[in-house]
Design a protein around this motif. Structure first.
Motif, PDB file in Angstrom:
ATOM      1  N   ARG A  45       0.850  -1.190   0.000  1.00 42.45           N
ATOM      2  CA  ARG A  45       0.000   0.000   0.000  1.00 42.45           C
ATOM      3  C   ARG A  45       0.884   1.238   0.000  1.00 42.45           C
ATOM      4  N   GLU A  46       0.527   2.218  -0.835  1.00 40.09           N
ATOM      5  CA  GLU A  46       1.327   3.432  -0.939  1.00 40.09           C
ATOM      6  C   GLU A  46       0.461   4.677  -0.851  1.00 40.09           C
ATOM      7  N   PHE A  47       1.076   5.730  -0.387  1.00 44.21           N
ATOM      8  CA  PHE A  47       0.409   7.033  -0.252  1.00 44.21           C
ATOM      9  C   PHE A  47       0.132   7.627  -1.627  1.00 44.21           C
ATOM     10  N   VAL A  48      -1.033   8.252  -1.775  1.00 43.83           N
ATOM     11  CA  VAL A  48      -1.394   8.928  -3.023  1.00 43.83           C
ATOM     12  C   VAL A  48      -1.542  10.430  -2.802  1.00 43.83           C
ATOM     13  N   ALA A  49      -2.417  10.820  -1.883  1.00 43.13           N
ATOM     14  CA  ALA A  49      -2.681  12.238  -1.661  1.00 43.13           C
ATOM     15  C   ALA A  49      -3.322  12.430  -0.293  1.00 43.13           C
ATOM     16  N   ALA A  50      -3.156  13.622   0.276  1.00 42.53           N
ATOM     17  CA  ALA A  50      -3.767  13.961   1.561  1.00 42.53           C
ATOM     18  C   ALA A  50      -4.182  15.413   1.555  1.00 42.53           C
ATOM     19  N   ILE A  51      -5.103  15.743   2.451  1.00 43.24           N
ATOM     20  CA  ILE A  51      -5.591  17.115   2.569  1.00 43.24           C
ATOM     21  C   ILE A  51      -5.767  17.429   4.046  1.00 43.24           C
ATOM     22  N   SER A  52      -5.389  18.645   4.430  1.00 45.38           N
ATOM     23  CA  SER A  52      -5.472  19.036   5.832  1.00 45.38           C
ATOM     24  C   SER A  52      -6.920  19.220   6.258  1.00 45.38           C
ATOM     25  N   TRP A  53      -7.120  19.445   7.562  1.00 43.76           N
ATOM     26  CA  TRP A  53      -8.468  19.486   8.107  1.00 43.76           C
ATOM     27  C   TRP A  53      -9.311  20.589   7.491  1.00 43.76           C
ATOM     28  N   ASN A  54      -8.675  21.695   7.109  1.00 47.72           N
ATOM     29  CA  ASN A  54      -9.429  22.816   6.545  1.00 47.72           C
ATOM     30  C   ASN A  54      -9.249  22.949   5.033  1.00 47.72           C
ATOM     31  N   GLY A  55      -8.560  22.000   4.437  1.00 46.36           N
ATOM     32  CA  GLY A  55      -8.360  22.052   2.995  1.00 46.36           C
ATOM     33  C   GLY A  55      -7.262  22.992   2.543  1.00 46.36           C
ATOM     34  N   ALA A  56      -6.582  23.637   3.482  1.00 48.26           N
ATOM     35  CA  ALA A  56      -5.583  24.642   3.112  1.00 48.26           C
ATOM     36  C   ALA A  56      -4.296  24.022   2.564  1.00 48.26           C
ATOM     37  N   ARG A  57      -4.016  22.788   2.989  1.00 51.17           N
ATOM     38  CA  ARG A  57      -2.785  22.145   2.545  1.00 51.17           C
ATOM     39  C   ARG A  57      -3.113  20.812   1.893  1.00 51.17           C
ATOM     40  N   THR A  58      -2.420  20.534   0.802  1.00 53.72           N
ATOM     41  CA  THR A  58      -2.556  19.243   0.132  1.00 53.72           C
ATOM     42  C   THR A  58      -1.178  18.642  -0.096  1.00 53.72           C
ATOM     43  N   SER A  63       4.279  10.508  -8.158  1.00 49.71           N
ATOM     44  CA  SER A  63       3.746   9.770  -9.308  1.00 49.71           C
ATOM     45  C   SER A  63       2.394  10.288  -9.783  1.00 49.71           C
ATOM     46  N   VAL A  64       1.710  11.075  -8.955  1.00 52.32           N
ATOM     47  CA  VAL A  64       0.376  11.560  -9.341  1.00 52.32           C
ATOM     48  C   VAL A  64       0.291  13.077  -9.423  1.00 52.32           C
ATOM     49  N   LYS A  65       1.357  13.777  -9.074  1.00 57.79           N
ATOM     50  CA  LYS A  65       1.325  15.243  -9.131  1.00 57.79           C
ATOM     51  C   LYS A  65       1.004  15.721 -10.534  1.00 57.79           C
ATOM     52  N   GLY A  66       0.109  16.695 -10.613  1.00 60.61           N
ATOM     53  CA  GLY A  66      -0.285  17.248 -11.902  1.00 60.61           C
ATOM     54  C   GLY A  66      -1.396  16.475 -12.591  1.00 60.61           C
ATOM     55  N   ARG A  67      -1.711  15.282 -12.082  1.00 61.25           N
ATOM     56  CA  ARG A  67      -2.778  14.469 -12.675  1.00 61.25           C
ATOM     57  C   ARG A  67      -3.946  14.265 -11.712  1.00 61.25           C
ATOM     58  N   PHE A  68      -3.668  14.147 -10.425  1.00 60.15           N
ATOM     59  CA  PHE A  68      -4.706  13.907  -9.419  1.00 60.15           C
ATOM     60  C   PHE A  68      -4.911  15.169  -8.580  1.00 60.15           C
ATOM     61  N   THR A  69      -6.151  15.358  -8.146  1.00 64.28           N
ATOM     62  CA  THR A  69      -6.471  16.477  -7.268  1.00 64.28           C
ATOM     63  C   THR A  69      -7.342  15.982  -6.124  1.00 64.28           C
ATOM     64  N   ILE A  70      -6.911  16.278  -4.895  1.00 63.65           N
ATOM     65  CA  ILE A  70      -7.695  15.918  -3.720  1.00 63.65           C
ATOM     66  C   ILE A  70      -8.443  17.148  -3.230  1.00 63.65           C
ATOM     67  N   SER A  71      -9.669  16.940  -2.780  1.00 66.04           N
ATOM     68  CA  SER A  71     -10.470  18.035  -2.243  1.00 66.04           C
ATOM     69  C   SER A  71     -11.406  17.467  -1.184  1.00 66.04           C
ATOM     70  N   ARG A  72     -12.035  18.356  -0.432  1.00 67.84           N
ATOM     71  CA  ARG A  72     -12.961  17.888   0.588  1.00 67.84           C
ATOM     72  C   ARG A  72     -14.144  18.836   0.675  1.00 67.84           C
ATOM     73  N   GLU A  73     -15.239  18.296   1.159  1.00 68.43           N
ATOM     74  CA  GLU A  73     -16.483  19.053   1.248  1.00 68.43           C
ATOM     75  C   GLU A  73     -17.179  18.652   2.538  1.00 68.43           C
ATOM     76  N   ARG A  74     -17.727  19.649   3.220  1.00 65.33           N
ATOM     77  CA  ARG A  74     -18.447  19.384   4.467  1.00 65.33           C
ATOM     78  C   ARG A  74     -19.942  19.424   4.189  1.00 65.33           C
ATOM     79  N   VAL A  75     -20.584  18.327   4.500  1.00 61.28           N
ATOM     80  CA  VAL A  75     -22.022  18.214   4.266  1.00 61.28           C
ATOM     81  C   VAL A  75     -22.656  17.641   5.527  1.00 61.28           C
ATOM     82  N   ASN A  76     -23.591  18.389   6.103  1.00 60.75           N
ATOM     83  CA  ASN A  76     -24.326  17.916   7.281  1.00 60.75           C
ATOM     84  C   ASN A  76     -23.397  17.448   8.393  1.00 60.75           C
ATOM     85  N   ALA A  77     -22.423  18.275   8.750  1.00 58.58           N
ATOM     86  CA  ALA A  77     -21.500  18.040   9.860  1.00 58.58           C
ATOM     87  C   ALA A  77     -20.521  16.902   9.605  1.00 58.58           C
TER      88      ALA A  77
END
Length: 125
Positions: A45-58, A63-77
């Motif tokens: 198992r290998e790391f792909v991408a991560a995002i901080s608690w507030n989305g400010a840091r990714t 191997s995936v830079k420039g091709r993959f994008t991580i994001s997060r969304e808060r819905v109903n807590a």
């Protein structure tokens, strides 16, 4: 207890795109980073991408830079983390796992024990 449910995997041709989702539930009212890992056939198992608690840091694997994008969304807590995967290659074929509540450093994400069940991504050449 934290539950993670991934979705969005499938079969795609090389050069195509997929969007993975991971819905988190449990242990609300806490802040937490989230991440994606993957495990290809016969590989660890290998790391792909991560995002901080507030989305400010990714964070991305080289191997995936420039091709993959991580994001997060808060819905109903609760939070859902996404992985937009473009320009997919056969070597991206793997089971993709979501992780939550890990520890972020300046340049890395250390996973917690909270894992989803995984979703299969297969890229044909």
């Amino acid at each position: 207890q934290v539950q993670l449910v991934e979705s969005g995997g499938g079969l795609v041709q090389a050069g195509g795109s997929l969007r993975l989702s991971c819905a988190r539930s449990g242990r609300t009212f806490t802040t937490y980073a989230m991440a994606w890992f993957r495990q290809g056939p016969g590989k660890e198992r290998e790391f792909v991408a991560a995002i901080s608690w507030n989305g400010a840091r990714t964070y991305y694997a080289d191997s995936v830079k420039g091709r993959f994008t991580i994001s997060r969304e808060r819905v109903n807590a609760e939070n859902t983390v996404y992985l937009q995967m473009n320009s997919l290659k056969p070597e991206d074929t793997a089971v993709y796992y979501c992780n939550s509540d890990g520890v972020t450093t300046n340049s890395a994400y250390v996973p917690s024990s909270y894992w989803g069940q995984g979703t299969q991504v297969t890229v044909s050449s």
